[in-house]
Design an enzyme around this catalytic site. Structure first.
Site, PDB file in Angstrom:
ATOM      1  N   GLY A 189      50.932  42.693  40.759  1.00  0.00           N
ATOM      2  CA  GLY A 189      49.594  43.103  40.304  1.00  0.00           C
ATOM      3  C   GLY A 189      49.579  44.568  39.909  1.00  0.00           C
ATOM      4  N   GLY A 230      46.565  46.216  37.720  1.00  0.00           N
ATOM      5  CA  GLY A 230      45.175  46.155  38.186  1.00  0.00           C
ATOM      6  C   GLY A 230      44.633  47.509  38.607  1.00  0.00           C
ATOM      7  N   GLN A 231      43.443  47.495  39.242  1.00  0.00           N
ATOM      8  CA  GLN A 231      42.759  48.751  39.570  1.00  0.00           C
ATOM      9  C   GLN A 231      43.595  49.624  40.502  1.00  0.00           C
ATOM     10  OE1 GLN A 231      39.608  48.786  42.384  1.00  0.00           O
ATOM     11  NE2 GLN A 231      38.688  50.661  41.601  1.00  0.00           N
ATOM     12  N   ILE A 273      51.437  39.725  35.165  1.00  0.00           N
ATOM     13  CA  ILE A 273      51.375  38.375  34.600  1.00  0.00           C
ATOM     14  C   ILE A 273      51.116  38.487  33.105  1.00  0.00           C
ATOM     15  CG2 ILE A 273      50.702  37.023  36.636  1.00  0.00           C
ATOM     16  CD1 ILE A 273      47.757  37.362  35.689  1.00  0.00           C
ATOM     17  N   ILE A 279      52.198  35.539  41.253  1.00  0.00           N
ATOM     18  CA  ILE A 279      52.209  35.389  42.716  1.00  0.00           C
ATOM     19  C   ILE A 279      52.168  33.926  43.153  1.00  0.00           C
ATOM     20  CG2 ILE A 279      49.703  35.558  43.072  1.00  0.00           C
ATOM     21  CD1 ILE A 279      50.541  37.467  45.502  1.00  0.00           C
ATOM     22  N   TYR A 300      36.086  35.484  49.180  1.00  0.00           N
ATOM     23  CA  TYR A 300      36.896  36.712  49.241  1.00  0.00           C
ATOM     24  C   TYR A 300      37.168  37.090  50.702  1.00  0.00           C
ATOM     25  CZ  TYR A 300      38.102  41.631  48.247  1.00  0.00           C
ATOM     26  OH  TYR A 300      38.720  42.861  48.154  1.00  0.00           O
ATOM     27  N   LYS A 333      40.605  37.112  52.951  1.00  0.00           N
ATOM     28  CA  LYS A 333      41.080  38.366  53.548  1.00  0.00           C
ATOM     29  C   LYS A 333      41.280  38.224  55.062  1.00  0.00           C
ATOM     30  CE  LYS A 333      41.564  40.979  49.925  1.00  0.00           C
ATOM     31  NZ  LYS A 333      42.934  41.261  49.457  1.00  0.00           N
TER      32      LYS A 333
HETATM   33  C1  AKB Z   1      34.888  44.402  46.248  1.00  0.00           C
HETATM   34  O1  AKB Z   1      33.799  44.963  46.096  1.00  0.00           O
HETATM   35  O2  AKB Z   1      35.064  43.183  46.126  1.00  0.00           O
HETATM   36  C2  AKB Z   1      36.064  45.268  46.647  1.00  0.00           C
HETATM   37  C3  AKB Z   1      36.193  45.385  48.126  1.00  0.00           C
HETATM   38  C4  AKB Z   1      35.313  46.286  48.873  1.00  0.00           C
HETATM   39  O3  AKB Z   1      37.021  44.758  48.707  1.00  0.00           O
HETATM   40  N1  AKB Z   1      35.950  46.547  46.035  1.00  0.00           N
END
Ligand code: AKB
Length: 317
Positions: free
Chosen positions: A8, A11-12, A35, A55, A143, A147
């Site tokens: 990656g 990316g940012q 990618i 990945i 998300y 995590k």
């Molecule tokens: C998001 O806002 O999804 C990310 C983070 C805080 O993980 N910047």
């Protein structure tokens, strides 16, 4: 000397971290994994080797690790929080399936692994202020689910197989280089672009909503320092709270207004991002990171604002 693979890399975080690691370990020792469709360009392409590394393709990761004699993997592939809510299946495939592939390659080929976690691991039942290192993690976003699961899986690979896994819980990262995409904290980047372009900023997060944020140079330093740290002092591994500043939209707006007096902001709250933001902590307690590997941020809101405005002016005007 390390041989590093960044998955990656365009990316940012990846685009800046790759350059910073190349500055430390040498261009040829840091492979920029990407990618198709997100190819490295310019300095990123020219300053060292690059390789296609999807990945979701374990064999491709293993071949790259073997070809470049990689000993450290920075696993930065992920969909950010708002986008992951729109594409939960893909978010799981990249976040968990991808992490599993990375950990399996690391187990077989003896690599250390850094995987960013996030303030997104916390949820509505987590203590909101000075959120402790070890506390309730009950996110209700895909998300956050990936995590938390990623933290647990990374610790499992460390305890069960001895893989050197390490991680930090990143707050919203603010940078003038590569814009983020699809995050809940992105407003704190976008607001600087509007200020420099002379536009009225339409804020998607409501006044009074506090979240932890960090200037990218501190975030990069955290990712590098934790991988360099002496693990004999670690009580935790996956993942450490790190913090530097916490603000709501009014506070960052006023910080910018000090330097751009006619800057205007209006609220156009995005219900999805607002719900996610309200479920995240107001501020984290990063005592464990400070004690176990010496974490210390350098930027506060005012020094970040001054630097962001100056750098964006150079780039945009
Ligand atoms: C998001 O806002 O999804 C990310 C983070 C805080 O993980 N910047």
């Amino acid at each position: 000397m390390k041989n590093i693979l960044i998955i990656g890399s365009t990316g940012q975080i990846g685009s800046e971290l790759t350059m910073k690691l190349r500055g430390i370990y040498g261009g040829n020792n840091v492979v920029a994994g990407y990618i198709p469709g997100a190819e490295p360009k310019g300095e990123l392409l020219e300053s060292g080797p690059s390789a296609i590394v999807d990945i979701t393709n374990e064999q491709q990761i293993a071949e790259t690790v073997s070809r470049y004699k990689i000993d450290t993997i920075y696993n930065l592939a992920a969909l950010l929080s708002a986008v992951a809510e729109a594409k939960p299946q893909l978010a799981w495939k990249i976040g968990m399936g991808g992490l599993f592939n990375v950990l399996e390659v690391a187990r077989e080929m003896h690599c250390a692994v850094f995987t960013p976690s996030s303030i997104g691991v916390f949820g509505n039942n987590t203590p909101k202020d000075k959120t402790p290192q070890d506390t309730i993690r009950n996110p209700r976003t895909m998300y956050g689910v990936t995590k938390v699961s990623g933290e647990l899986l990374s610790d499992y690979y460390n305890i069960r197989f001895g893989v050197d896994t390490r991680s930090v819980r990143f707050p919203g990262l603010i940078s003038y280089v590569t814009p983020p995409g699809g995050g809940t904290t992105d407003y704190a980047v976008d607001i600087y672009y509007s200020a420099v372009k002379g536009e009225t900023f339409k804020c998607p997060i409501a006044a009074g909503t506090f979240m932890d944020m960090m200037y990218m140079p501190d975030g990069l330093r955290a990712a590098i320092e934790i991988m360099e740290a002496d693990p004999s002092k670690f009580v935790h591994r996956n993942s450490f709270n790190i913090a530097s500043m916490s603000f709501d939209p009014e506070i960052i707006y006023n910080s910018i207004k000090k330097y751009v007096p006619d800057f205007k902001m209006e609220y156009e709250v995005d219900p999805l991002r607002q719900t996610i933001a309200e479920s995240w902590p107001n501020s984290l307690d990063d005592t464990c990171a400070r004690e176990e590997w010496g974490w210390k941020p350098e930027y506060d809101l005012d020094s970040m604002t001054r630097d962001m405005l100056a750098k964006l002016k150079e780039r945009l005007i």
